[in-house]
Scaffold this motif. Structure first.
Motif, PDB file in Angstrom:
ATOM      1  N   VAL A  60       0.708  -1.052  -0.194  1.00 22.92           N
ATOM      2  CA  VAL A  60      -0.050   0.052   0.139  1.00 22.92           C
ATOM      3  C   VAL A  60       0.964   1.269  -0.080  1.00 22.92           C
ATOM      4  CG1 VAL A  60      -1.819   1.379   1.305  1.00 22.92           C
ATOM      5  CG2 VAL A  60      -1.634  -1.121   1.234  1.00 22.92           C
ATOM      6  N   ILE A  61       0.522   2.082  -0.848  1.00 23.81           N
ATOM      7  CA  ILE A  61       1.027   3.539  -0.764  1.00 23.81           C
ATOM      8  C   ILE A  61       0.100   4.451  -0.557  1.00 23.81           C
ATOM      9  CG2 ILE A  61       2.489   5.152  -2.163  1.00 23.81           C
ATOM     10  CD1 ILE A  61       3.293   2.963  -4.000  1.00 23.81           C
ATOM     11  N   GLU A  62       0.285   5.167   0.705  1.00 24.10           N
ATOM     12  CA  GLU A  62      -0.580   6.163   0.987  1.00 24.10           C
ATOM     13  C   GLU A  62      -0.229   7.413   0.857  1.00 24.10           C
ATOM     14  OE1 GLU A  62      -3.023   7.466   5.118  1.00 24.10           O
ATOM     15  OE2 GLU A  62      -1.596   6.129   5.328  1.00 24.10           O
ATOM     16  N   LEU A  63      -1.211   7.960   0.200  1.00 24.65           N
ATOM     17  CA  LEU A  63      -0.799   9.589  -0.199  1.00 24.65           C
ATOM     18  C   LEU A  63      -1.546  10.576   0.563  1.00 24.65           C
ATOM     19  CD1 LEU A  63      -1.144   9.297  -4.459  1.00 24.65           C
ATOM     20  CD2 LEU A  63       0.806   9.130  -2.589  1.00 24.65           C
ATOM     21  N   GLY A  64      -1.238  11.900   0.858  1.00 20.39           N
ATOM     22  CA  GLY A  64      -1.899  12.809   1.692  1.00 20.39           C
ATOM     23  C   GLY A  64      -0.759  13.832   1.841  1.00 20.39           C
ATOM     24  N   PRO A  65      -1.060  14.701   2.752  1.00 14.87           N
ATOM     25  CA  PRO A  65      -1.959  14.299   4.106  1.00 14.87           C
ATOM     26  C   PRO A  65      -3.519  14.459   3.687  1.00 14.87           C
ATOM     27  CG  PRO A  65      -0.964  16.455   4.606  1.00 14.87           C
ATOM     28  CD  PRO A  65      -0.196  15.754   3.370  1.00 14.87           C
ATOM     29  N   GLU A  66      -3.764  15.250   2.926  1.00 13.33           N
ATOM     30  CA  GLU A  66      -5.202  15.598   2.430  1.00 13.33           C
ATOM     31  C   GLU A  66      -5.178  15.492   1.163  1.00 13.33           C
ATOM     32  OE1 GLU A  66      -7.452  16.658   4.767  1.00 13.33           O
ATOM     33  OE2 GLU A  66      -5.895  16.519   6.342  1.00 13.33           O
ATOM     34  N   GLY A  67      -6.291  16.081   0.562  1.00 12.10           N
ATOM     35  CA  GLY A  67      -6.523  15.862  -0.777  1.00 12.10           C
ATOM     36  C   GLY A  67      -6.148  17.276  -1.574  1.00 12.10           C
ATOM     37  N   GLY A  68      -6.458  17.084  -2.883  1.00 10.78           N
ATOM     38  CA  GLY A  68      -6.351  17.970  -3.667  1.00 10.78           C
ATOM     39  C   GLY A  68      -4.713  19.005  -3.404  1.00 10.78           C
ATOM     40  N   LYS A  69      -4.495  20.193  -3.357  1.00 16.44           N
ATOM     41  CA  LYS A  69      -3.140  20.833  -3.238  1.00 16.44           C
ATOM     42  C   LYS A  69      -2.652  20.441  -2.045  1.00 16.44           C
ATOM     43  CE  LYS A  69      -4.768  25.158  -5.966  1.00 16.44           C
ATOM     44  NZ  LYS A  69      -5.022  26.281  -6.009  1.00 16.44           N
ATOM     45  N   THR A  70      -3.130  19.836  -1.035  1.00 11.29           N
ATOM     46  CA  THR A  70      -2.388  19.722   0.390  1.00 11.29           C
ATOM     47  C   THR A  70      -2.311  17.998   0.198  1.00 11.29           C
ATOM     48  OG1 THR A  70      -4.605  19.261   1.443  1.00 11.29           O
ATOM     49  CG2 THR A  70      -3.297  21.661   1.687  1.00 11.29           C
ATOM     50  N   GLY A  71      -2.278  17.559  -0.746  1.00 12.89           N
ATOM     51  CA  GLY A  71      -1.982  15.910  -0.818  1.00 12.89           C
ATOM     52  C   GLY A  71      -0.917  15.820  -1.961  1.00 12.89           C
ATOM     53  N   GLY A  72      -1.056  14.333  -2.237  1.00 19.19           N
ATOM     54  CA  GLY A  72      -0.070  14.076  -3.283  1.00 19.19           C
ATOM     55  C   GLY A  72       1.087  13.525  -2.902  1.00 19.19           C
ATOM     56  N   PRO A 115      -4.320   8.238   8.753  1.00 20.67           N
ATOM     57  CA  PRO A 115      -6.046   8.016   8.327  1.00 20.67           C
ATOM     58  C   PRO A 115      -6.109   6.596   7.882  1.00 20.67           C
ATOM     59  CG  PRO A 115      -5.231  10.179   7.242  1.00 20.67           C
ATOM     60  CD  PRO A 115      -3.933   9.372   7.782  1.00 20.67           C
ATOM     61  N   THR A 116      -5.141   6.030   6.938  1.00 22.38           N
ATOM     62  CA  THR A 116      -5.274   4.564   6.400  1.00 22.38           C
ATOM     63  C   THR A 116      -5.003   3.565   7.425  1.00 22.38           C
ATOM     64  OG1 THR A 116      -5.093   5.309   3.997  1.00 22.38           O
ATOM     65  CG2 THR A 116      -4.624   3.139   4.393  1.00 22.38           C
ATOM     66  N   GLY A 117      -3.802   3.954   8.246  1.00 20.65           N
ATOM     67  CA  GLY A 117      -3.328   2.951   9.272  1.00 20.65           C
ATOM     68  C   GLY A 117      -4.248   2.791  10.219  1.00 20.65           C
ATOM     69  N   ARG A 118      -5.026   3.936  10.674  1.00 19.39           N
ATOM     70  CA  ARG A 118      -6.239   3.769  11.759  1.00 19.39           C
ATOM     71  C   ARG A 118      -7.107   2.669  11.095  1.00 19.39           C
ATOM     72  NH1 ARG A 118      -4.019   8.861  12.626  1.00 19.39           N
ATOM     73  NH2 ARG A 118      -5.685  10.007  11.367  1.00 19.39           N
ATOM     74  N   VAL A 119      -7.637   3.124   9.842  1.00 22.08           N
ATOM     75  CA  VAL A 119      -8.628   2.423   9.326  1.00 22.08           C
ATOM     76  C   VAL A 119      -8.365   0.838   9.294  1.00 22.08           C
ATOM     77  CG1 VAL A 119     -10.104   1.884   7.451  1.00 22.08           C
ATOM     78  CG2 VAL A 119      -9.948   4.271   8.359  1.00 22.08           C
ATOM     79  N   LEU A 120      -7.242   0.881   8.751  1.00 23.10           N
ATOM     80  CA  LEU A 120      -6.729  -0.797   8.599  1.00 23.10           C
ATOM     81  C   LEU A 120      -6.314  -1.400  10.021  1.00 23.10           C
ATOM     82  CD1 LEU A 120      -4.168  -0.277   5.697  1.00 23.10           C
ATOM     83  CD2 LEU A 120      -6.390  -1.667   5.510  1.00 23.10           C
TER      84      LEU A 120
END
Length: 105
Positions: free
Chosen positions: A50-62, A79-84
């Motif tokens: 898994v490759i998690e991108l972030g920390p947010e979406g749009g301009k604050t992500g990636g 965020p993904t770590g907590r859900v997993l």
């Protein structure tokens, strides 16, 4: 064969997601390579990497904020770590209950 799938679970019922995971696992066992862009926790938990991108979406992500196996990400405070972490803990509890019920038969 390399296949790229963009959110293949979008709009699917949970049972259809399970079937899709089974089909994709069969492709991987056959030797295919899959790159899946996905938000569905069950699909992410079934991934090899898994490759998690972030920390947010749009301009604050990636940016890459985490990468590893689903179990490795579950140990992280992302965020993904907590859900997993919650999903994998629930699955471990379910497996333990199934084994206990089977042993009681």
């Amino acid at each position: 064969t390399l296949s790229v799938l963009d959110e293949p679970t979008r709009g699917l019922h949970h049972s259809a997601v399970r079937r899709l995971v089974t089909v994709l696992e069969r492709l991987v066992r056959r030797g295919d390579t899959l790159l899946v862009i996905e938000h569905h926790p069950a699909m992410i938990a079934a991934a090899d990497w898994v490759i998690e991108l972030g920390p947010e979406g749009g301009k604050t992500g990636g940016r890459v904020i985490a990468e590893g196996t689903p179990a490795e990400l579950a140990a992280l405070e992302t965020p993904t770590g907590r859900v997993l972490a919650a999903l994998l803990a629930r699955d471990r509890g379910r497996d333990k209950s199934r084994r206990a019920a089977k042993a009681a038969r």
